[in-house]
Design a protein around this motif. Structure first.
Motif, mmCIF file in Angstrom:
data_model
loop_
_atom_site.group_PDB
_atom_site.id
_atom_site.type_symbol
_atom_site.label_atom_id
_atom_site.label_comp_id
_atom_site.label_asym_id
_atom_site.label_seq_id
_atom_site.Cartn_x
_atom_site.Cartn_y
_atom_site.Cartn_z
ATOM 1 N N ASP A 152 0.836 -1.206 0.000
ATOM 2 C CA ASP A 152 0.000 0.000 0.000
ATOM 3 C C ASP A 152 0.870 1.256 0.000
ATOM 4 O O ASP A 152 0.562 2.231 -0.699
ATOM 5 C CB ASP A 152 -0.924 -0.005 1.221
ATOM 6 C CG ASP A 152 -1.884 -1.185 1.197
ATOM 7 O OD1 ASP A 152 -2.845 -1.147 0.426
ATOM 8 O OD2 ASP A 152 -1.644 -2.149 1.945
ATOM 9 N N GLN A 201 2.276 1.806 -3.462
ATOM 10 C CA GLN A 201 1.268 2.338 -4.373
ATOM 11 C C GLN A 201 1.032 3.831 -4.132
ATOM 12 O O GLN A 201 0.931 4.617 -5.087
ATOM 13 C CB GLN A 201 -0.038 1.568 -4.220
ATOM 14 C CG GLN A 201 -1.133 2.021 -5.190
ATOM 15 C CD GLN A 201 -2.405 1.211 -5.034
ATOM 16 O OE1 GLN A 201 -2.487 0.336 -4.170
ATOM 17 N NE2 GLN A 201 -3.388 1.490 -5.868
ATOM 18 N N THR A 249 4.131 5.808 -5.302
ATOM 19 C CA THR A 249 4.174 5.751 -6.770
ATOM 20 C C THR A 249 3.197 6.748 -7.392
ATOM 21 O O THR A 249 3.530 7.458 -8.353
ATOM 22 C CB THR A 249 3.872 4.334 -7.263
ATOM 23 O OG1 THR A 249 4.890 3.439 -6.793
ATOM 24 C CG2 THR A 249 3.827 4.281 -8.789
ATOM 25 N N GLN A 250 1.995 6.817 -6.850
ATOM 26 C CA GLN A 250 0.997 7.753 -7.367
ATOM 27 C C GLN A 250 1.413 9.202 -7.151
ATOM 28 O O GLN A 250 1.185 10.058 -8.013
ATOM 29 C CB GLN A 250 -0.358 7.487 -6.706
ATOM 30 C CG GLN A 250 -1.003 6.176 -7.119
ATOM 31 C CD GLN A 250 -2.278 5.894 -6.349
ATOM 32 O OE1 GLN A 250 -2.610 6.565 -5.377
ATOM 33 N NE2 GLN A 250 -3.019 4.868 -6.778
ATOM 34 N N GLN A 257 7.562 4.449 -10.515
ATOM 35 C CA GLN A 257 7.432 3.170 -9.847
ATOM 36 C C GLN A 257 8.414 3.096 -8.679
ATOM 37 O O GLN A 257 9.601 3.432 -8.823
ATOM 38 C CB GLN A 257 7.706 2.025 -10.826
ATOM 39 C CG GLN A 257 7.487 0.648 -10.250
ATOM 40 C CD GLN A 257 6.021 0.380 -9.931
ATOM 41 O OE1 GLN A 257 5.143 0.793 -10.675
ATOM 42 N NE2 GLN A 257 5.788 -0.290 -8.821
#
Length: 418
Positions: free
Chosen positions: A61, A64, A67-68, A73
């Protein structure tokens, strides 16, 4: 009248009693509220500490979310947390940030810690990072042209109206309240100036953001310069997502010994035997280039020869001090040197000023104008003879001339063909 006075006194005591009750109730309510906040905060801290060991299960989590936010990445190693002051801090070890095309690792960090803003996290319903701290970062920066900077192979355009592919990363970095970089290494290579790579070790850098102002400060050391820190301050003013509009100012100061590594960097131009340098430099301009540079230079016990010349052509200067100001002008530049002092074994120049103006014209060629408050002709002649290339005829002429004497308040004008 006495009766009315007694009535007024009685009413006053009654009002004072009522006011005391109000104050007491207000203080009592404030104390209860403060106690409730402390109890809730203590419970929150205790509950958080109990949950910290479970954070490793939410590594995917975290990957993610990061990364956002940065548009790259990200892979994380271990995850752990601690409570520092009023804020929880999450540590990520063995962090890898991939390139924009996701084909290779772009940045690798030994440790990355993020301080979480609880209030914003609760109100927004998503983790909000207040500040970050990175340990053990290695950067390789290459400058192939005025407008392009490459960092670990990624291209950053310094003279564009937008950040293009780097927009998400730059927006994330400069939206933090603070960013800390510790015990890192930066290797810088400017192809326009030299083939040598300048390596800064033990880099400690802090970035504080207060849009549209960005304040950067810290220190680093050069190889073989143990105990000699070079300090710097950089101020950026503007929208970092529009690099062409950002104004920059910087200051760098430090003492430099002419070690083997420094001699290697200078080898294409000169072979230094020994010496010490003290430098303080100020500059301002745009990200793509500077418009003004000024500084204070102190040199002592300098001995060198020009690369390719015979070893008997050694220049020796016992002391040199100067304030230097360099600025771009239309079709050229201007150099002002103030409080210039030079000391050789037999002569000492008095404190003086000099100015050089270089201009170029597309049709007429080049022009050099100069004003000198003081020149020792023997010293200048010796330096020119030892440092001018052999093929220049003026060198032979100066060697035969053997200049003597002094010039004061002199002016020089040279027209050079295109």
């Amino acid at each position: 009248h006495a009766r009315q006075l007694l009535v007024c006194i009685a009413l006053s005591f009654e009002n004072m009693t009522a006011n005391r009750r109000i104050i007491y109730r207000t203080l009592h309510a404030a104390w209860l509220s403060f106690a409730a906040v402390i109890i809730v905060f203590a419970l929150l801290v205790s509950a958080s500490r109990m949950l910290f060991p479970l954070l490793q299960d939410y590594k995917a989590d975290f990957e993610q979310i990061i990364t956002q936010q940065i548009g790259r990445q990200v892979e994380l190693g271990k995850v752990r947390a601690e409570w520092v002051g009023l804020w929880p801090r999450v540590h990520f070890s063995d962090v890898t940030i991939y390139s924009a095309d996701k084909q290779k690792a772009w940045l690798q960090l030994a440790d990355l810690s993020a301080t979480i803003d609880i209030y914003t996290t609760l109100t927004d319903g998503a983790p909000s990072i207040r500040s970050i701290k990175a340990e053990g970062l290695n950067l390789k920066a290459n400058r192939a042209s005025r407008h392009i900077l490459k960092i670990n192979g990624e291209t950053f355009h310094l003279q564009e109206s937008s950040a293009a592919d780097q927009q998400a990363l730059i927006d994330w970095l400069f939206s933090m309240r603070s960013v800390r970089l510790r015990n890192s290494l930066i290797a810088y290579h400017d192809y326009r100036v030299s083939k040598q790579v300048v390596t800064a070790t033990q880099v400690n850098l802090s970035l504080e953001n207060n849009q549209p102002l960005h304040h950067i400060f810290g220190s680093f050391t050069l190889p073989e310069q143990r105990g000699r820190e070079i300090s710097f301050v950089v101020d950026l003013d503007g929208d970092m997502l529009q690099p062409a509009t950002v104004e920059s100012r910087f200051y760098v100061t430090g003492e430099i010994a002419l070690t083997n590594q420094i001699k290697k960097w200078l080898a294409p131009y000169a072979v230094f035997k020994r010496g010490q340098l003290g430098v303080a430099v100020w500059g301002e301009g745009r990200l793509a280039g500077l418009n003004k540079v000024s500084g204070r230079v102190n040199g002592s016990d300098l001995a060198w020869t020009i690369t390719g010349k015979k070893t008997d052509q050694i220049n020796v200067i016992e002391q040199v001090n100067a304030n230097v100001f360099l600025r771009h002008q239309q079709q050229g530049w201007r150099l002002d040197i103030e409080d210039f002092v030079l000391q050789k074994s037999e002569t000492t120049w008095p404190k003086s000023d000099l100015r050089l103006i270089y201009s170029t014209d597309n049709h007429d060629g080049h022009k050099i104008e100069g004003q000198f408050a003081y020149i020792n002709l023997a010293d200048v002649g010796e330096l020119l003879v030892k440092n001018l290339p052999e093929k220049i005829q003026a060198r032979r002429f100066l060697r035969q001339l053997r200049m003597r004497g002094e010039l004061r308040d002199a002016q020089v004008m040279l027209d050079l063909p295109k």
